[in-house]
Design a protein around this motif. Structure first.
Motif, mmCIF file in Angstrom:
data_model
loop_
_atom_site.group_PDB
_atom_site.id
_atom_site.type_symbol
_atom_site.label_atom_id
_atom_site.label_comp_id
_atom_site.label_asym_id
_atom_site.label_seq_id
_atom_site.Cartn_x
_atom_site.Cartn_y
_atom_site.Cartn_z
ATOM 1 N N PRO A 175 24.811 2.327 -33.198
ATOM 2 C CA PRO A 175 26.143 2.694 -33.171
ATOM 3 C C PRO A 175 26.540 3.839 -33.952
ATOM 4 C CG PRO A 175 25.933 0.436 -33.019
ATOM 5 C CD PRO A 175 24.503 0.832 -33.311
ATOM 6 N N GLN A 176 25.864 4.215 -34.905
ATOM 7 C CA GLN A 176 26.070 5.184 -35.885
ATOM 8 C C GLN A 176 26.013 6.675 -35.358
ATOM 9 O OE1 GLN A 176 23.570 3.184 -36.331
ATOM 10 N NE2 GLN A 176 21.991 3.906 -37.389
ATOM 11 N N ALA A 177 25.497 6.661 -34.250
ATOM 12 C CA ALA A 177 24.952 7.938 -33.485
ATOM 13 C C ALA A 177 25.909 8.188 -32.521
ATOM 14 C CB ALA A 177 23.563 7.869 -32.793
ATOM 15 N N GLU A 178 26.538 9.293 -32.695
ATOM 16 C CA GLU A 178 27.673 10.016 -31.641
ATOM 17 C C GLU A 178 26.891 11.197 -30.890
ATOM 18 O OE1 GLU A 178 31.611 12.553 -31.493
ATOM 19 O OE2 GLU A 178 30.946 11.472 -33.183
ATOM 20 N N LEU A 179 26.580 10.815 -29.755
ATOM 21 C CA LEU A 179 26.100 12.082 -28.763
ATOM 22 C C LEU A 179 27.151 13.183 -28.537
ATOM 23 C CD1 LEU A 179 24.011 9.729 -26.444
ATOM 24 C CD2 LEU A 179 23.427 10.649 -28.998
ATOM 25 N N ILE A 180 26.584 14.437 -29.099
ATOM 26 C CA ILE A 180 27.692 15.597 -28.676
ATOM 27 C C ILE A 180 27.303 16.185 -27.552
ATOM 28 C CG2 ILE A 180 28.451 17.680 -29.757
ATOM 29 C CD1 ILE A 180 27.885 16.610 -32.491
ATOM 30 N N ILE A 181 25.939 16.646 -27.336
ATOM 31 C CA ILE A 181 25.439 17.604 -26.074
ATOM 32 C C ILE A 181 23.944 17.483 -26.218
ATOM 33 C CG2 ILE A 181 25.416 19.585 -27.228
ATOM 34 C CD1 ILE A 181 26.409 21.011 -24.874
ATOM 35 N N HIS A 182 23.447 17.458 -24.933
ATOM 36 C CA HIS A 182 21.955 17.576 -24.604
ATOM 37 C C HIS A 182 21.565 18.439 -23.552
ATOM 38 C CE1 HIS A 182 22.609 14.596 -21.526
ATOM 39 N NE2 HIS A 182 21.525 15.012 -21.333
ATOM 40 N N GLN A 183 20.522 18.903 -23.331
ATOM 41 C CA GLN A 183 19.932 19.752 -22.397
ATOM 42 C C GLN A 183 18.437 19.521 -22.213
ATOM 43 O OE1 GLN A 183 21.553 21.841 -19.867
ATOM 44 N NE2 GLN A 183 19.402 21.354 -19.209
ATOM 45 N N VAL A 184 18.070 18.917 -20.986
ATOM 46 C CA VAL A 184 16.653 18.768 -20.620
ATOM 47 C C VAL A 184 16.091 20.120 -20.207
ATOM 48 C CG1 VAL A 184 14.809 17.560 -19.337
ATOM 49 C CG2 VAL A 184 17.029 16.451 -20.222
ATOM 50 N N MET A 185 15.019 20.655 -20.606
ATOM 51 C CA MET A 185 14.473 21.947 -19.964
ATOM 52 C C MET A 185 12.903 21.522 -19.489
ATOM 53 S SD MET A 185 16.680 24.387 -20.301
ATOM 54 C CE MET A 185 15.647 25.863 -20.368
ATOM 55 N N PRO A 186 12.413 22.323 -18.852
ATOM 56 C CA PRO A 186 11.081 22.035 -18.203
ATOM 57 C C PRO A 186 9.889 21.400 -19.236
ATOM 58 C CG PRO A 186 11.879 23.868 -17.013
ATOM 59 C CD PRO A 186 12.904 23.621 -18.484
ATOM 60 N N GLU A 187 9.993 22.255 -20.306
ATOM 61 C CA GLU A 187 8.801 21.826 -21.413
ATOM 62 C C GLU A 187 9.521 21.324 -22.810
ATOM 63 O OE1 GLU A 187 10.575 24.806 -21.982
ATOM 64 O OE2 GLU A 187 9.321 25.183 -20.392
ATOM 65 N N GLY A 191 18.915 29.938 -11.727
ATOM 66 C CA GLY A 191 19.997 29.789 -12.759
ATOM 67 C C GLY A 191 20.466 28.197 -12.901
ATOM 68 N N GLU A 192 19.777 27.349 -12.078
ATOM 69 C CA GLU A 192 19.985 26.106 -12.191
ATOM 70 C C GLU A 192 18.919 24.996 -12.547
ATOM 71 O OE1 GLU A 192 22.928 24.312 -11.711
ATOM 72 O OE2 GLU A 192 24.145 26.088 -11.047
ATOM 73 N N PHE A 193 18.965 24.157 -13.322
ATOM 74 C CA PHE A 193 17.953 23.249 -13.620
ATOM 75 C C PHE A 193 17.814 21.792 -12.753
ATOM 76 C CE2 PHE A 193 16.251 19.566 -16.283
ATOM 77 C CZ PHE A 193 14.979 19.831 -16.528
ATOM 78 N N TYR A 194 16.766 21.689 -12.464
ATOM 79 C CA TYR A 194 16.443 20.607 -11.519
ATOM 80 C C TYR A 194 15.468 19.599 -12.003
ATOM 81 C CZ TYR A 194 18.477 23.478 -7.922
ATOM 82 O OH TYR A 194 19.322 24.523 -6.985
ATOM 83 N N PRO A 195 16.063 18.298 -12.814
ATOM 84 C CA PRO A 195 14.836 17.533 -13.461
ATOM 85 C C PRO A 195 14.043 16.801 -12.697
ATOM 86 C CG PRO A 195 17.251 16.509 -13.032
ATOM 87 C CD PRO A 195 17.238 17.920 -12.735
ATOM 88 N N SER A 196 13.157 16.565 -13.078
ATOM 89 C CA SER A 196 12.071 15.623 -12.338
ATOM 90 C C SER A 196 12.628 14.394 -12.735
ATOM 91 C CB SER A 196 10.388 15.915 -12.854
ATOM 92 O OG SER A 196 10.542 15.590 -14.133
ATOM 93 N N ASP A 200 1.438 20.217 -25.034
ATOM 94 C CA ASP A 200 0.938 21.437 -24.450
ATOM 95 C C ASP A 200 2.249 22.429 -23.683
ATOM 96 O OD1 ASP A 200 -1.554 20.665 -25.618
ATOM 97 O OD2 ASP A 200 -2.047 19.684 -23.441
ATOM 98 N N ARG A 201 3.372 22.115 -24.056
ATOM 99 C CA ARG A 201 4.467 22.428 -23.278
ATOM 100 C C ARG A 201 4.201 22.652 -21.891
ATOM 101 N NH1 ARG A 201 8.045 24.963 -26.853
ATOM 102 N NH2 ARG A 201 8.731 26.233 -25.148
ATOM 103 N N ARG A 202 3.874 21.481 -21.335
ATOM 104 C CA ARG A 202 3.755 21.293 -20.117
ATOM 105 C C ARG A 202 5.076 21.265 -19.197
ATOM 106 N NH1 ARG A 202 -0.586 17.041 -18.494
ATOM 107 N NH2 ARG A 202 -0.133 17.893 -16.403
ATOM 108 N N PRO A 203 5.467 21.861 -18.024
ATOM 109 C CA PRO A 203 6.786 21.698 -17.455
ATOM 110 C C PRO A 203 6.891 20.112 -16.786
ATOM 111 C CG PRO A 203 5.063 22.950 -16.125
ATOM 112 C CD PRO A 203 4.678 22.851 -17.376
ATOM 113 N N LEU A 204 6.899 19.056 -17.578
ATOM 114 C CA LEU A 204 6.870 17.846 -17.059
ATOM 115 C C LEU A 204 8.291 17.280 -16.779
ATOM 116 C CD1 LEU A 204 4.470 16.385 -19.679
ATOM 117 C CD2 LEU A 204 3.740 17.023 -17.272
ATOM 118 N N LEU A 205 9.179 17.850 -17.189
ATOM 119 C CA LEU A 205 10.892 17.624 -17.090
ATOM 120 C C LEU A 205 11.639 18.049 -16.163
ATOM 121 C CD1 LEU A 205 11.323 17.537 -21.041
ATOM 122 C CD2 LEU A 205 10.162 15.629 -19.624
ATOM 123 N N GLY A 206 11.087 18.845 -15.354
ATOM 124 C CA GLY A 206 11.673 19.789 -14.296
ATOM 125 C C GLY A 206 11.571 21.078 -13.984
ATOM 126 N N PHE A 207 12.433 21.967 -13.336
ATOM 127 C CA PHE A 207 12.045 23.432 -13.022
ATOM 128 C C PHE A 207 13.586 24.070 -12.907
ATOM 129 C CE2 PHE A 207 12.278 21.453 -9.041
ATOM 130 C CZ PHE A 207 12.957 22.422 -8.253
#
Length: 421
Positions: free
Chosen positions: A101-113, A78-83, A67-74
């Protein structure tokens, strides 16, 4: 799970929406038609590139919370504060290479929803979990990440999910209760069902994705600070934008306008695509800076083949007019039109763009257009209903659509195509 009823070379993962093909040469036209037909029936966020190899390449993943609820932070200033849940989700993502091991992580970003992640899969690396087994495909990796994140969510909620035992009767029941995937027999779902993935095919696209993910928080703050520019106005009216005017534009074409039957046929092609009211009058949706629409001086950018040798003159005159206060209007159909608009946006000169698709609920301009919109230098308008285009098919515009879009450019600009001569 192998599905020999269709073809022995088709391997389906536990995710029914994910299809992997190991031998593309065995795919017939009939099979491909069925694949695409199935994809068209899925929600847009669950569609896949039917011929993609999901064990090799770079993938951009977007997963929404339920339901696109902001469960992951706020986001604040201009700054993200994770829950606690958002922190756990990020940690689950970082642990993926330990299991795969076949997965190489490049970048990620947690957003509120929602969550964005970019990773590269190398099918030549072995599977660390089961010796001798081929590397896992994208669906299994993302599925494991979603399950791990959901377990972390349950830990935060204090649910003792590890103590849960399955009876034989319960094993026969579907794990997730209800088609909306709201909760399981152990606790509420953290994420919506499915995810969206894009396969970048060039280094330039990969760099674009990295920039997009890295600036996600910044763009969210800009959208919030300039919310008026990103709010979509639906079903706006214009006294000059009529069915008769659209047909007039079709009639003026040297091919379609050769006879009444051709015009009638062309109208039938676009009538179902236009955003028409119940009375049959055409509507317009728009977002951006309203003052651009009401400006007194506007000029059009429509590049004709007959004027190709005069393009530099047209470009220079258009930029000069924009610097002198005129608002430039274009459908950006011709590559030369896009070149002019790109030059204008680089200097934050105002542009009204006629979009080639309708706006869905979450639509916002992408790339540099997002920033020009936030600065009040862009307004997008569209006469079309939103349509979903398969990832297997490049979106193309018909002649009828181009003529209709350019007619709307003329109405908004209220000047002839040749004003710059």
């Amino acid at each position: 799970m192998k599905c020999s009823a269709i073809a022995p070379n088709f391997i389906f993962s536990s995710n029914p929406n994910l299809l992997i093909m190991s031998k593309l040469e065995f795919i017939t036209e009939g099979m491909l038609f069925k694949i695409r037909q199935h994809q068209q029936e899925l929600p847009e966020a669950l569609r896949r590139a039917a011929l993609a190899d999901y064990r090799e390449g770079v993938f951009s993943i977007t997963i929404n919370t339920r339901d696109r609820r902001p469960l992951l932070g706020f986001i604040r200033n201009g700054e993200f504060y994770p829950s606690k849940v958002g922190q756990a989700v990020a940690e689950c993502w970082r642990k993926i290479p330990e299991y795969y091991p076949q997965a190489e992580l490049i970048i990620h970003q947690v957003m509120p929803e929602h969550f964005h992640g970019l990773l590269r899969l190398n099918s030549k690396k072995p599977n660390a979990r089961i010796v001798g087994k081929s590397p896992a495909h994208l669906g299994r990796i993302v599925g494991g990440f979603m399950i791990g994140s959901t377990h972390a969510y349950w830990n935060v909620l204090g649910i003792d999910w590890k103590a849960y035992t399955w009876s034989k009767a319960q094993r026969k029941e579907p794990f997730h209760l209800g088609v909306e995937h709201k909760e399981s027999t152990q606790g509420p779902a953290l994420f919506e069902r499915g995810y969206n993935d894009v396969v970048p095919i060039s280094d330039e696209q990969i760099d674009t994705k990295i920039r997009y993910i890295a600036t996600n928080v910044e763009r969210r703050q800009m959208k919030r600070d300039n919310s008026d520019f990103f709010a979509i106005t639906r079903n706006a009216k214009s006294a000059n934008w009529t069915v008769e005017r659209i047909k007039q534009g079709l009639l003026a074409d040297r091919f379609i306008g050769k006879d009444a039957a051709s015009v009638a046929q062309a109208w039938q092609k676009i009538a179902s695509m236009l955003n028409l009211s119940t009375e049959g009058t055409p509507n317009i949706d728009w977002l951006g800076n309203k003052s651009l629409l009401t400006a007194t001086t506007k000029v059009s950018v429509i590049c004709h083949r007959a004027d190709v040798l005069l393009f530099e003159q047209q470009k220079a005159k258009t930029i000069e007019a924009a610097k002198n206060g005129a608002i430039v209007v274009s459908a950006c159909i011709n590559p030369k039109e896009r070149e002019i608009v790109k030059a204008l946006q680089a200097e934050l000169l105002p542009v009204i763009k006629v979009a080639d698709n309708g706006f869905d609920t979450l639509y916002k301009p992408s790339g540099k257009a997002f920033y020009t919109c936030a600065e009040g230098a862009l307004t997008e308008i569209t006469p079309w209903k939103h349509r979903t285009v398969s990832k297997d098919d490049e979106q193309t515009l018909s002649r009828e659509m181009c003529l209709t879009a350019n007619e709307l450019v003329r109405i908004v600009a209220q000047c002839p195509d040749t004003w710059w001569k």
